[in-house]
Design a protein around this motif. Structure first.
Motif, PDB file in Angstrom:
ATOM      1  N   ARG A   1       0.835  -1.197   0.000  1.00 46.81           N
ATOM      2  CA  ARG A   1       0.000   0.000   0.000  1.00 46.81           C
ATOM      3  C   ARG A   1       0.879   1.259   0.000  1.00 46.81           C
ATOM      4  NH1 ARG A   1      -3.050  -0.710   4.452  1.00 46.81           N
ATOM      5  NH2 ARG A   1      -1.694   0.593   5.722  1.00 46.81           N
ATOM      6  N   ARG A   2       1.956   1.262   0.810  1.00 42.75           N
ATOM      7  CA  ARG A   2       2.860   2.422   0.829  1.00 42.75           C
ATOM      8  C   ARG A   2       3.526   2.623  -0.525  1.00 42.75           C
ATOM      9  NH1 ARG A   2       6.591   0.963   5.258  1.00 42.75           N
ATOM     10  NH2 ARG A   2       5.103  -0.519   5.991  1.00 42.75           N
ATOM     11  N   THR A   3       3.941   1.526  -1.143  1.00 45.78           N
ATOM     12  CA  THR A   3       4.571   1.613  -2.467  1.00 45.78           C
ATOM     13  C   THR A   3       3.586   2.172  -3.481  1.00 45.78           C
ATOM     14  OG1 THR A   3       5.971  -0.280  -1.946  1.00 45.78           O
ATOM     15  CG2 THR A   3       5.725   0.275  -4.273  1.00 45.78           C
ATOM     16  N   LEU A   4       2.350   1.692  -3.443  1.00 49.44           N
ATOM     17  CA  LEU A   4       1.316   2.169  -4.364  1.00 49.44           C
ATOM     18  C   LEU A   4       1.020   3.651  -4.126  1.00 49.44           C
ATOM     19  CD1 LEU A   4      -0.728   1.529  -6.579  1.00 49.44           C
ATOM     20  CD2 LEU A   4      -2.332   0.856  -4.790  1.00 49.44           C
ATOM     21  N   GLU A   5       0.924   4.062  -2.867  1.00 53.66           N
ATOM     22  CA  GLU A   5       0.661   5.471  -2.567  1.00 53.66           C
ATOM     23  C   GLU A   5       1.809   6.352  -3.050  1.00 53.66           C
ATOM     24  OE1 GLU A   5      -0.032   5.412   1.630  1.00 53.66           O
ATOM     25  OE2 GLU A   5      -2.118   4.770   1.410  1.00 53.66           O
ATOM     26  N   ALA A   6       3.042   5.879  -2.868  1.00 58.42           N
ATOM     27  CA  ALA A   6       4.200   6.651  -3.334  1.00 58.42           C
ATOM     28  C   ALA A   6       4.182   6.760  -4.860  1.00 58.42           C
ATOM     29  CB  ALA A   6       5.496   6.003  -2.864  1.00 58.42           C
ATOM     30  N   ALA A   7       3.841   5.672  -5.539  1.00 60.52           N
ATOM     31  CA  ALA A   7       3.782   5.697  -7.003  1.00 60.52           C
ATOM     32  C   ALA A   7       2.677   6.635  -7.483  1.00 60.52           C
ATOM     33  CB  ALA A   7       3.559   4.289  -7.543  1.00 60.52           C
TER      34      ALA A   7
END
Length: 139
Positions: free
Chosen positions: A78-84
């Motif tokens: 989820r953090r990776t997706l939000e950063a992307a």
């Protein structure tokens, strides 16, 4: 004297594990095995400990660790997706800004080309007049 080492015996579903056919090995009627023996059943993922005469769920700790690991994976994902997504939004804003700058520069370039054309034609007219000589006085 020390108790004998723990021995793991396993059986598959529907197959007896020992000579007496009870699935726990050992002699018939001995309570499921000698003291200290542990019998594993793969169909229940539990151990029978004859000392405590209870089944112990051997997979509970593994399932708990797996649950924690899965939760961590979902949080990292989820953090990776939000950063992307944040990076994508910033890049879209940058594209909009660059497109606006491009349009401004194209307009400026067009105006400068028109000015160059105007000055070129003005200079060409002045040069042609200078080669004709000074204006003559009329008769």
């Amino acid at each position: 004297a020390a108790p004998p080492p723990r021995v793991a015996r396993s059986r598959r579903r529907g197959q007896p594990g020992g000579p007496d056919g009870d699935g726990f090995g050992g002699a018939q009627g001995d309570g499921g095995g000698a003291q200290g023996d542990v019998f594993t059943t793969s169909d229940t993922a539990s151990e029978f400990d004859p000392v405590s005469r209870a089944f112990v769920d051997q997979g509970a700790h593994r399932r708990e660790r797996n649950k924690i690991a899965a939760k961590g994976y979902r949080m990292r994902k989820r953090r990776t997706l939000e950063a992307a997504e944040a990076e994508l939004e910033a890049l879209r804003e940058r594209i909009g800004s660059l497109e606006q700058d491009n349009a401004t520069l194209r307009t400026e370039n067009r105006l400068l080309r028109e000015q160059i054309g105007f000055f070129h034609s003005t200079l060409a007219g002045n040069l042609a007049a200078s080669f004709r000589g000074p204006p003559q006085a009329g008769p």
